[in-house]
Enzyme design. Structure first.
Site, PDB file in Angstrom:
ATOM      1  N   ASP A  28     -34.260-120.370   8.481  1.00 35.07           N
ATOM      2  CA  ASP A  28     -34.221-120.746   9.885  1.00 35.07           C
ATOM      3  C   ASP A  28     -35.624-121.028  10.434  1.00 35.07           C
ATOM      4  O   ASP A  28     -36.331-121.857   9.887  1.00 35.07           O
ATOM      5  CB  ASP A  28     -33.474-119.671  10.689  1.00 35.07           C
ATOM      6  CG  ASP A  28     -33.009-120.173  12.047  1.00 35.07           C
ATOM      7  OD1 ASP A  28     -32.059-120.969  12.089  1.00 35.07           O
ATOM      8  OD2 ASP A  28     -33.628-119.804  13.066  1.00 35.07           O
ATOM      9  N   TYR A 133     -38.440-122.168  20.677  1.00 32.48           N
ATOM     10  CA  TYR A 133     -37.669-123.264  21.260  1.00 32.48           C
ATOM     11  C   TYR A 133     -38.447-123.948  22.383  1.00 32.48           C
ATOM     12  O   TYR A 133     -38.391-125.172  22.543  1.00 32.48           O
ATOM     13  CB  TYR A 133     -36.332-122.739  21.792  1.00 32.48           C
ATOM     14  CG  TYR A 133     -35.437-122.200  20.710  1.00 32.48           C
ATOM     15  CD1 TYR A 133     -34.574-123.033  20.003  1.00 32.48           C
ATOM     16  CD2 TYR A 133     -35.449-120.841  20.378  1.00 32.48           C
ATOM     17  CE1 TYR A 133     -33.756-122.548  18.998  1.00 32.48           C
ATOM     18  CE2 TYR A 133     -34.631-120.333  19.373  1.00 32.48           C
ATOM     19  CZ  TYR A 133     -33.801-121.186  18.687  1.00 32.48           C
ATOM     20  OH  TYR A 133     -33.002-120.704  17.688  1.00 32.48           O
ATOM     21  N   HIS A 200     -24.482-120.260   8.336  1.00 29.57           N
ATOM     22  CA  HIS A 200     -25.892-120.030   8.625  1.00 29.57           C
ATOM     23  C   HIS A 200     -26.329-118.641   8.182  1.00 29.57           C
ATOM     24  O   HIS A 200     -27.494-118.424   7.859  1.00 29.57           O
ATOM     25  CB  HIS A 200     -26.132-120.196  10.131  1.00 29.57           C
ATOM     26  CG  HIS A 200     -27.579-120.182  10.508  1.00 29.57           C
ATOM     27  ND1 HIS A 200     -28.429-121.224  10.228  1.00 29.57           N
ATOM     28  CD2 HIS A 200     -28.329-119.243  11.147  1.00 29.57           C
ATOM     29  CE1 HIS A 200     -29.643-120.934  10.677  1.00 29.57           C
ATOM     30  NE2 HIS A 200     -29.608-119.739  11.232  1.00 29.57           N
TER      31      HIS A 200
END
Length: 225
Positions: A28, A133, A200
């Protein structure tokens, strides 16, 4: 990348290859760092292993061109908002757990004890993680923000010339399998292992399979050496 480079220096200082590790393994957001370190400082690692973390080139492409990936990544725009940490923390992390469980059926491995561990970590603060982010332009474009459509990535950040293993849980609902398409154009020494029954959270769902693939990949480098 500077943090990981410094860590490599620290853990290899007394070894046979100071400043260089046999393998860098990442998932990730860790993978986002690892892809770029491998591209810009390949002398620091002999091999790269990536688990469900998109290469910047294919992610950039699909965030601009793929409606399916744009929809799958739409949550990223929420996580950039100033109020995101507060909203994720509310009601016992209800919204954060919804994100977490929404990616797959977690009932087989997300025990109450493990949930407690996660919440203990989250209690130290969420904004640090959310800042990834906030900082990255690689997110879906909106009417108010061109995001991925407004940036150009230099080739130096796209070409990875170390042997690379990518292990991908094909049921990942946020990072779609299309992100593997065309990857060999940027990573010529590439092996892709697709896990059709993993998401995931492949590290939790198929730990023995993932560890076996990593061990085999790193062992092959030792035999070649």
């Amino acid at each position: 990348m500077q943090d990981i480079a410094a860590l490599i220096d620290a853990v290899t200082a007394a070894g046979p290859t100071p400043g260089r590790v046999a393998g860098l393994i990442a998932h990730d957001w860790g993978g986002a760092v690892a892809w770029n370190l491998a591209a810009t400082q390949p002398e620091r690692l002999e091999r790269l292993v990536i688990l469900n973390s998109p290469h910047p080139g294919t992610f950039w492409r699909d965030l601009r061109e793929s409606p399916a990936q744009q929809a799958a990544s739409a949550y990223m725009n929420f996580l950039c908002r100033p109020e995101a940490a507060e909203r994720l923390r509310a009601d016992g992390y209800a919204k954060l757990w919804a994100f977490f469980r929404g990616m797959s059926d977690t009932s087989a491995w997300l025990t109450p004890a493990l949930q407690t561990q996660y919440e203990a970590a989250w209690a130290h603060g969420l904004q640090g993680g959310l800042n990834y982010y906030v900082a990255s332009p690689l997110r879906p474009p909106t009417a108010d923000d061109p995001a991925a459509a407004g940036v150009t990535l230099p080739n130096a950040l796209l070409h990875v010339r170390v042997p690379t293993l990518v292990i991908w849980g094909m049921r990942d609902q946020a990072l779609l399998p299309g992100l593997l398409d065309g990857l060999d154009a940027w990573v010529p020494d590439l092996r892709i292992e697709r896990l059709p029954d993993a998401s995931h959270w492949l590290l939790h769902e198929r730990p023995a399979r993932v560890i076996g693939l990593i061990d085999g990949f790193l062992a092959s480098a030792q035999r070649a050496g």
